[in-house]
Design a protein around this motif. Structure first.
Motif, short mmCIF file in Angstrom:
data_model
loop_
_atom_site.label_atom_id
_atom_site.label_comp_id
_atom_site.label_asym_id
_atom_site.label_seq_id
_atom_site.Cartn_x
_atom_site.Cartn_y
_atom_site.Cartn_z
N TRP A 68 0.86 -1.18 0.00
CA TRP A 68 0.00 0.00 0.00
C TRP A 68 0.90 1.23 0.00
CZ3 TRP A 68 -3.77 -1.33 4.61
CH2 TRP A 68 -4.59 -2.41 4.25
N ILE A 69 0.71 2.11 -0.97
CA ILE A 69 1.55 3.30 -1.10
C ILE A 69 0.78 4.52 -0.59
CG2 ILE A 69 2.92 4.72 -2.67
CD1 ILE A 69 2.82 2.40 -4.67
N PRO A 70 1.22 5.13 0.51
CA PRO A 70 0.54 6.33 1.02
C PRO A 70 0.90 7.56 0.18
CG PRO A 70 2.43 5.81 2.40
CD PRO A 70 2.36 4.74 1.36
N ILE A 71 -0.05 8.07 -0.60
CA ILE A 71 0.28 9.18 -1.49
C ILE A 71 -0.14 10.53 -0.95
CG2 ILE A 71 0.21 7.74 -3.57
CD1 ILE A 71 -2.52 9.20 -4.18
N GLY A 72 -0.91 10.55 0.13
CA GLY A 72 -1.32 11.83 0.68
C GLY A 72 -2.25 11.65 1.86
N ASN B 288 -6.45 10.80 8.22
CA ASN B 288 -6.87 10.20 6.95
C ASN B 288 -5.64 10.01 6.06
OD1 ASN B 288 -9.80 10.48 7.45
ND2 ASN B 288 -9.35 12.66 7.28
N ILE B 289 -5.52 8.83 5.47
CA ILE B 289 -4.45 8.56 4.53
C ILE B 289 -5.06 7.99 3.26
CG2 ILE B 289 -2.34 7.26 4.03
CD1 ILE B 289 -1.78 9.22 6.16
N ILE B 290 -4.58 8.46 2.11
CA ILE B 290 -4.98 7.92 0.82
C ILE B 290 -3.89 6.96 0.34
CG2 ILE B 290 -5.57 8.44 -1.58
CD1 ILE B 290 -7.61 9.48 0.36
N PHE B 291 -4.29 5.74 0.00
CA PHE B 291 -3.34 4.72 -0.44
C PHE B 291 -3.61 4.30 -1.88
CE2 PHE B 291 -3.53 3.97 4.19
CZ PHE B 291 -2.17 3.89 4.51
N ILE B 292 -2.52 4.01 -2.60
CA ILE B 292 -2.59 3.25 -3.84
C ILE B 292 -2.30 1.80 -3.47
CG2 ILE B 292 -1.69 2.93 -6.17
CD1 ILE B 292 -3.05 5.61 -5.82
N ASP B 293 -3.20 0.90 -3.84
CA ASP B 293 -3.14 -0.49 -3.41
C ASP B 293 -2.59 -1.36 -4.53
OD1 ASP B 293 -3.55 -2.98 -2.33
OD2 ASP B 293 -5.72 -2.79 -2.14
N LEU B 294 -1.38 -1.90 -4.31
CA LEU B 294 -0.77 -2.78 -5.31
C LEU B 294 -1.01 -4.26 -4.99
CD1 LEU B 294 2.69 -1.06 -5.98
CD2 LEU B 294 0.42 -0.54 -6.92
N ASN B 295 -1.76 -4.54 -3.94
CA ASN B 295 -2.00 -5.93 -3.54
C ASN B 295 -3.44 -6.11 -3.07
OD1 ASN B 295 -1.35 -8.61 -3.01
ND2 ASN B 295 -0.58 -8.19 -0.94
N PRO B 296 -4.40 -5.94 -3.99
CA PRO B 296 -5.82 -5.98 -3.61
C PRO B 296 -6.32 -7.41 -3.40
CG PRO B 296 -5.64 -5.75 -5.96
CD PRO B 296 -4.23 -5.70 -5.43
N THR B 297 -7.56 -7.52 -2.95
CA THR B 297 -8.22 -8.82 -2.89
C THR B 297 -8.67 -9.21 -4.30
OG1 THR B 297 -10.46 -7.94 -2.57
CG2 THR B 297 -9.09 -8.23 -0.59
#
Length: 208
Positions: free
Chosen positions: A131-135, A141-150
């Motif tokens: 999970w990449i925290p981009i902001g 609150n944290i916004i993540f880019i998820d590279l390992n989803p379900t």
């Protein structure tokens, strides 16, 4: 995909240039190719093309800059700042040190069931190293880019985790889609800026 995200980003910038240019003053220049490669090396994974293009165009913001005695609260509508790549790495290290261990605690298992029912596209763990925290507003609150989803999600999806109330929400299937929703919302008046306690804040009219 890379061209699309930059098109939507430019639409967002044009809206703020006309309506609230203070937000533009807070934006950093883009990251270097070396910084992007460093992030990929830390993740041991390739970034989605749209995230790579976005980071090369904009690498965080400094919202403590004042403009006519007002400061801004992040150009994207999650009441927090975009992170530069050094800040992404710092935030990621914090989560690795403080949150990964919670994945195995008995207390977290109750929360995991809640997360899974409310946001089944995201793995019901406290933190995943991909999970990449981009902001965001760290601690709230944290916004993540998820590279390992379900299996119900897609790689590169965007989700928000609100630590204050222990809640997760899937925002978009990709960063490109997220910026498209935002650009469209700005043009239609869904998102707007108001002054709040000497700060300019982006608000979301969920009724639209």
């Amino acid at each position: 995909m890379a061209d699309l995200i930059l098109r939507y980003w430019q639409q967002i910038l044009r809206w703020f240039k006309v309506n609230q240019p203070a937000f533009l003053d807070a934006l950093n220049t883009g990251a270097s190719q070396q910084q992007v490669e460093q992030l990929e090396a830390e993740l041991d994974a390739n970034l989605p093309n749209d995230l790579r293009a976005f980071l090369l165009a904009i690498s965080g913001e400094k919202t403590d800059n004042f403009f006519h005695h007002l400061c801004t609260c992040g150009i994207l509508p999650f009441h927090g700042d975009l992170f530069s790549i050094p800040e992404i790495l710092k935030q990621r290290q914090h989560h690795l040190e403080h949150d990964v261990a919670l994945n195995y605690s008995k207390d977290f298992q109750k929360m995991a069931a809640v997360y899974q029912s409310h946001c089944p596209e995201v793995k019901p763990v406290s933190y995943d190293p991909l999970w990449i925290p981009i902001g965001g507003d760290p601690g709230f609150n944290i916004i993540f880019i998820d590279l390992n989803p379900t299996s119900q999600g897609v790689r590169g999806q965007v989700f928000e985790h609100c630590y204050e109330i222990a809640q997760r929400e899937l925002l978009a299937s990709s960063l490109t889609h997220y910026l498209k929703q935002y650009a469209d919302g700005l043009s239609k008046g869904r998102f707007y800026v108001e002054e709040d306690n000497h700060m300019l804040v982006v608000y979301d009219d969920h009724t639209m």
